[in-house]
Design an enzyme around this catalytic site. Structure first.
Site, PDB file in Angstrom:
ATOM      1  N   ASP A 289      -9.715  -7.346  -2.181  1.00  0.00           N
ATOM      2  CA  ASP A 289      -8.441  -6.236  -1.660  1.00  0.00           C
ATOM      3  C   ASP A 289      -8.661  -4.765  -2.154  1.00  0.00           C
ATOM      4  O   ASP A 289      -9.356  -4.776  -3.011  1.00  0.00           O
ATOM      5  CB  ASP A 289      -7.721  -6.781  -2.190  1.00  0.00           C
ATOM      6  CG  ASP A 289      -6.132  -6.529  -1.943  1.00  0.00           C
ATOM      7  OD1 ASP A 289      -6.329  -5.603  -0.940  1.00  0.00           O
ATOM      8  OD2 ASP A 289      -5.415  -7.701  -2.472  1.00  0.00           O
TER       9      ASP A 289
HETATM   10  C1  BGC Z   1      -2.476  -6.383   0.088  1.00  0.00           C
HETATM   11  C2  BGC Z   1      -3.297  -6.655   1.316  1.00  0.00           C
HETATM   12  C3  BGC Z   1      -3.887  -6.066   2.503  1.00  0.00           C
HETATM   13  C4  BGC Z   1      -4.709  -4.654   2.191  1.00  0.00           C
HETATM   14  C5  BGC Z   1      -5.141  -3.419   2.804  1.00  0.00           C
HETATM   15  C6  BGC Z   1      -3.089  -4.342  -0.514  1.00  0.00           C
HETATM   16  O1  BGC Z   1      -2.150  -3.806  -0.822  1.00  0.00           O
HETATM   17  O2  BGC Z   1      -3.144  -7.043  -1.363  1.00  0.00           O
HETATM   18  O3  BGC Z   1      -3.426  -7.891   1.869  1.00  0.00           O
HETATM   19  O4  BGC Z   1      -4.842  -6.539   3.185  1.00  0.00           O
HETATM   20  O5  BGC Z   1      -3.859  -3.742   0.612  1.00  0.00           O
HETATM   21  O6  BGC Z   1      -3.423  -3.059   3.090  1.00  0.00           O
END
Ligand code: BGC
Length: 757
Positions: A289
Site C-alpha cells: 500500500d
Molecule cells: C489506500 C489504497 C490505495 C492507495 C493508492 C492508500 O491510501 O489504502 O487502497 O490503493 O492509497 O491510492
C-alpha cells in the site's frame, strides 16, 4: 512444445511489432500513481527482435529472457512502481536509474474498487458493498469488465481493486469498498470482479489487485495498529476470501496492507510467503500500500515484490547495501523482479500498449445500463407493510425529503450535501469520482411519478418543522437517510448523519405513509423502524441511483437484493463492541486514546475469533435488526422438500442440495436462495456457514426444483466442509453429521442433513 498464441488467460496476443521509444527525457516523475509517459519517438526499436516480446513463448520464458538481458539496476526498477511503470524515465524523486531495456510498456495504476478514479467521462457504478447485495457474480463480472475497458481507455492498465475484508466491525470506514462479512460471498464476488477486469476485454487488458492483505479491518490508526489474531481465525475469516479469489480468478497482484499482523507489518510479514504465496498459491506479485513499507530487506525477504509509488525503501542504494550485508540474496531480488515482469506479460500489458491519448468519454450506454441494473438489483427491501410498490393516483403528491435526495446542493464547504455526495463514496471518504450524469432520487422519482400523473415536491430536511409541513401535505413521503464514510476514518457510531433519525421521526409523525430510502455504506440503527411503512437500503448506488430507486419504489423492478452484512439492533450488539481491546484497540497504558505524540502501535485483539458477522449473532443468540442474507420482494417465496444427496459421503464427492422454491405471490420475482451448513460439533465452528446460493426468477404461482451443487472442486477450493486445525496447520473435513439449511436469509427455515464418515 506448441507455440503459445494466447496468454495464460486466453487473451489473444497482438503482434510484437509495435514500436516504442528507447529514450525518453524531460518528463517529470509521477507523484502518486505514475502518470503514463507518452512516446518520445526520437529513437525507436523494432520490438520483434527482443525475446521478451516473442508472443510464442510462455510468460515465464519471456520474463526470464528480459531479466537475462537486464543489468542489476534495470532489475531494481521492477521493484518500485514508478521506475517499473515509466520505463524510459530515469529519475524519480532524486533517485536515478538507467533506462529500462527496450520495449517494456508504460503501466499506469489507478485506484478504484468502484470505478475509474480521477477521470471524467467514466461510469460511476454502485459501490462494491452494493454489488455484493446483488449476490450476482455475472453482474459483478460485467461491471468489472466495463470498468476495465474504461480504465484502459483512460490510459490506466492496473486497477487497484477489488477490495475485500472480513467485515469485522460495521464502523470500519471502508466497509462500502468491500463485499461484506462472509468469506465465501466475498471471495467469489472478488473472483468475479478479477475475472471481469482481467479477462473482460481481450484487447484492453488491465491487471487487478486484491487489497488489502490482510486483517486490515479499521481505518483508525491503520498505519500504527496491530491486528492480533490466532491462526485459525486468520485462515478461516481473513485469508480464505483471498484464497477463494486466487483459486477462482488468478489475480496478477495483491496489495499488502498498512497494519501489523501479530506485531509484524503486513508488507514484511512472513504470511506473504508462507500463507499467501505458499498455502494459497498466489503467483502474481505483491505490491505495498502507499507508504506501507518500513524496511528494505525484511520486505523483500518476506515476499513483498514492489513498493508502491516512489523509491523510498527499495532504492538501488538500499538494495545494493542489503545485498552486500547479506540481508537479501540475488535470488530474492531476481524472484521479485520476475514475478512483476511475468504478471505484466501474462496479463497482456507487454502486448497491448495503451494509446498515447486517453479517450475523452469512455462511459458507453452499455456501461450506464450495467450501472442501472446493478443499482436496481442491489436495492434491499428491508421492511414493507404493503405500502410499496407505490401506485399513486392521478393528481397525488409525493414528497421527497432529505439533503441527499436531490442534486441541489445544500450547506457549504465540507458540510455540502447533495445526491452526489453519496453517489460513490468508498475510496476517499468523500466523493472522489466525478459522478457525472447523476440521476438523483428526486429526479428519478419525479420522472417516474409524472407517468402516473403524480407530482413531486422536494424539501432538504434541514428544518424539521418545514420538512414535517411538506410531509403533511403529501399523499406519500420518501425520506432519505444517509451515512457518509470512506477511507481515513471509521464512523463513530451506526447512526444516520445530518440529524437523519430526527428527520425521519418528524416526517413519519406528520405523515403515516412514510417510506425511508437509506443511502449508507454500512449498517445503521433504525430507532424509527416501527414508525415508517417501508425501508429500502440503496447503499451508494452510483450515477443511476434515482432511476433505480424510482424503479424499485414503483414496482417496475421487483427488489431482489439481500444483505451482505448483518444489520444489528445497536452498536452494542456487534461482535467487536464487547471490549475496548477488540475495538478500537488499546495502548500499553490500557487506554484507547493514543498518548500525545506517541507512535506506539495500537493493539487490536481479534478475541471474537471466528465469531464475525452472522456467526456472532447466531452463536450468541442475539437477534439482529435484519439478518445477513435478508431482503424482501413484492412477492413471497416458499421453500420445501429439501433433500441432500448422497446422505452419506466421503467429503470429496459432489453433494447436491435440492429443494422446491415456489413463488407464492402475485408478481414475478427473483429470490436469492441460500444454502448454509452446520459442521459437526467436533469442528468447533460458532455457527452455520454459507456454502452456496442461486438467483432464481419465478412467475406468480410458479415453482421450481432448485439444486445447489457443491462440486468436488468447490469442496476443495472453497473449503466448504473444512475447518482449519491450527495444531497441525492443515484443513480438516470432520466426520459426523452436517446440517443443511436453505432459505431466503441466514434465519433459514428448511433443515436436512448428510453424514461424512
Ligand atoms: C489506500 C489504497 C490505495 C492507495 C493508492 C492508500 O491510501 O489504502 O487502497 O490503493 O492509497 O491510492
Amino acid at each position: 512444445m506448441t507455440p503459445q498464441t494466447t496468454s495464460r488467460r486466453g487473451l489473444p496476443l497482438r503482434s510484437a511489432r509495435w514500436l516504442v521509444p528507447v529514450a525518453l527525457t524531460g518528463l517529470l516523475a509521477p507523484v502518486l500513481i505514475s502518470a503514463g509517459n507518452t512516446a518520445n519517438t526520437a529513437q525507436a526499436a523494432d520490438c520483434s527482435s527482443y525475446p521478451w516480446m516473442d508472443a510464442t513463448k510462455t510468460p515465464e520464458a519471456r520474463a526470464q529472457a528480459l531479466l537475462d538481458a537486464s543489468s542489476q539496476q534495470q532489475k531494481y526498477r521492477w521493484l518500485v512502481e514508478q521506475p517499473a511503470n515509466s520505463p524510459q524515465t530515469a529519475t524519480f524523486s532524486g533517485v536515478t536509474y538507467p533506462l529500462q531495456v527496450p520495449c517494456t510498456p508504460t503501466v499506469v495504476y489507478t485506484d478504484g474498487p468502484d470505478g475509474v478514479r480521477g477521470s471524467t467521462g467514466v461510469t460511476t457504478f454502485p459501490t462494491p458493498l452494493a454489488l455484493a447485495a446483488t449476490w450476482n457474480q455475472a453482474l459483478v463480472e460485467e461491471k468489472s469488465a466495463a470498468q476495465g475497458a474504461e480504465a484502459f481507455d483512460k490510459r490506466k492498465n492496473v486497477v487497484l481493486g477489488p477490495g475485500l475484508s472480513g467485515g469485522r466491525t460495521p464502523l470500519a470506514g471502508r466497509t462500502p469498498e468491500y463485499f461484506g462479512e462472509d468469506p465465501l460471498l466475498s471471495g467469489l464476488l472478488t473472483a468475479a470482479a478479477v475475472n471481469g477486469l482481467q479477462d473482460g476485454n481481450p484487447d484492453k487488458p488491465v491487471l487487478a489487485n486484491l487489497k488489502h492483505y490482510v486483517a486490515n479491518e479499521q481505518e483508525l490508526d491503520r498505519q500504527t495498529s496491530s491486528s492480533n489474531l490466532d491462526a485459525r481465525t486468520l485462515q478461516e475469516i481473513y485469508n480464505l476470501p483471498f484464497t477463494i479469489a486466487v483459486n477462482r480468478s488468478a489475480p496478477e497482484s495483491v496489495m499488502c496492507s498498512y497494519n501489523q499482523i501479530n506485531g509484524a507489518f503486513a508488507c514484511e510479514n512472513p504470511l506473504l510467503n508462507e500463507v499467501l504465496k505458499g498455502e494459497s498459491g498466489f503467483d502474481g506479485y505483491v505490491m505495498s500500500d502507499f507508504g506501507a513499507v518500513h524496511t528494505t530487506a525484511a520486505s523483500l525477504v518476506n515476499g513483498m515484490d514492489q513498493e508502491l509509488n516512489r523509491p523510498r525503501f527499495l532504492t538501488p542504494a538500499n538494495l545494493d547495501a542489503a545485498l552486500a550485508a547479506g540481508q537479501v540474496t540475488q535470488a530474492q531480488i531476481d524472484g521479485a523482479a520476475f514475478r512483476v515482469v511475468r504478471s505484466y506479460i501474462r496479463g497482456g500489458l507487454f502486448d497491448h500498449p495503451m494509446a498515447d491519448v486517453a479517450v475523452v468519454n469512455a462511459s458507453t450506454p452499455e456501461h450506464q445500463a450495467t450501472a442501472l441494473r446493478a443499482a436496481e438489483q442491489s436495492a434491499v427491501l428491508l421492511s414493507n407493510d404493503g405500502v410499496l410498490p407505490l401506485a399513486p393516483a392521478e393528481g397525488q403528491t409525493i414528497a421527497v425529503i432529505g439533503p441527499t435526495a436531490s442534486n441541489t446542493v445544500t450547506g457549504t464547504g465540507s458540510a455540502a450535501l447533495s445526491a452526489k455526495s453519496v453517489c460513490a463514496m468508498s475510496n476517499r471518504g468523500n466523493v472522489s469520482m466525478a459522478c457525472e450524469n447523476l440521476v438523483s432520487p428526486e429526479d428519478g422519482i419525479r420522472t417516474r411519478a409524472a407517468q402516473a400523473g403524480a407530482t413531486v415536491v422536494w424539501n432538504d430536511g434541514s428544518d424539521l418543522v418545514s420538512a414535517a409541513a411538506t410531509a403533511a401535505q403529501a399523499d406519500v413521503v420518501v425520506v432519505t437517510g444517509y451515512q457518509r464514510m470512506g477511507e481515513f476514518a471509521d464512523v463513530p457510531d451506526l447512526k444516520l448523519q445530518g440529524n437523519g433519525d430526527a428527520l425521519i421521526q418528524a416526517v413519519a409523525a406528520a405523515n403515516p405513509n412514510t417510506v425511508v430510502a437509506l443511502q449508507t455504506g454500512s449498517a445503521v440503527e433504525m430507532p424509527w423502524l416501527h414508525q415508517v411503512r417501508a425501508v429500502v437500503e440503496t447503499w451508494y448506488a452510483g450515477q443511476q441511483m434515482g432511476t433505480a430507486l424510482a424503479s424499485v419504489l414503483f414496482g417496475d423492478t421487483n427488489p431482489s437484493g439481500k444483505l451482505p452484512m448483518t444489520f444489528p439492533k445497536s452498536l452494542a450488539d456487534t461482535p467487536t463492541a464487547q471490549s475496548p481491546q477488540q475495538y478500537p484497540g488499546t495502548f500499553a497504558d490500557g487506554s484507547t486514546v493514543r498518548p500525545t505524540g506517541s507512535t506506539e502501535i495500537r493493539q487490536v485483539q481479534y478475541s471474537e475469533g471466528l465469531k464475525v458477522g452472522y456467526r456472532w449473532y447466531e452463536n450468541q443468540g442475539i437477534d439482529p435488526l435484519f439478518a445477513f442474507g435478508h431482503g424482501l420482494s413484492y412477492t413471497t417465496f416458499d421453500y420445501s422438500h429439501l433433500q441432500v444427496t448422497p446422505t452419506t459421503t466421503s467429503g470429496t464427492k459432489e453433494i447436491r442440495i435440492r429443494f422446491q422454491l415456489t413463488n407464492t405471490g402475485k408478481r414475478t420475482g427473483t429470490e436469492v436462495a441460500q444454502a448454509y451448513l452446520q459442521l459437526p460439533s467436533s469442528a468447533g465452528e460458532p455457527s452455520k456457514r454459507l456454502v452456496g446460493w442461486d438467483r432464481v426468477t419465478l412467475g406468480p404461482g410458479e415453482h421450481r426444483n432448485v439444486e445447489i451443487t457443491l462440486s468436488p472442486s468447490d469442496l476443495q477450493d472453497l473449503r466448504l466442509l473444512q475447518y482449519y486445525d491450527a495444531g497441525t496447520g492443515s484443513w480438516v473435513t470432520p466426520t459426523g453429521t452436517y446440517q443443511v439449511h436453505v432459505g431466503g436469509s441466514s434465519d433459514t427455515t428448511e433443515v436436512n442433513s448428510f453424514r461424512i464418515k
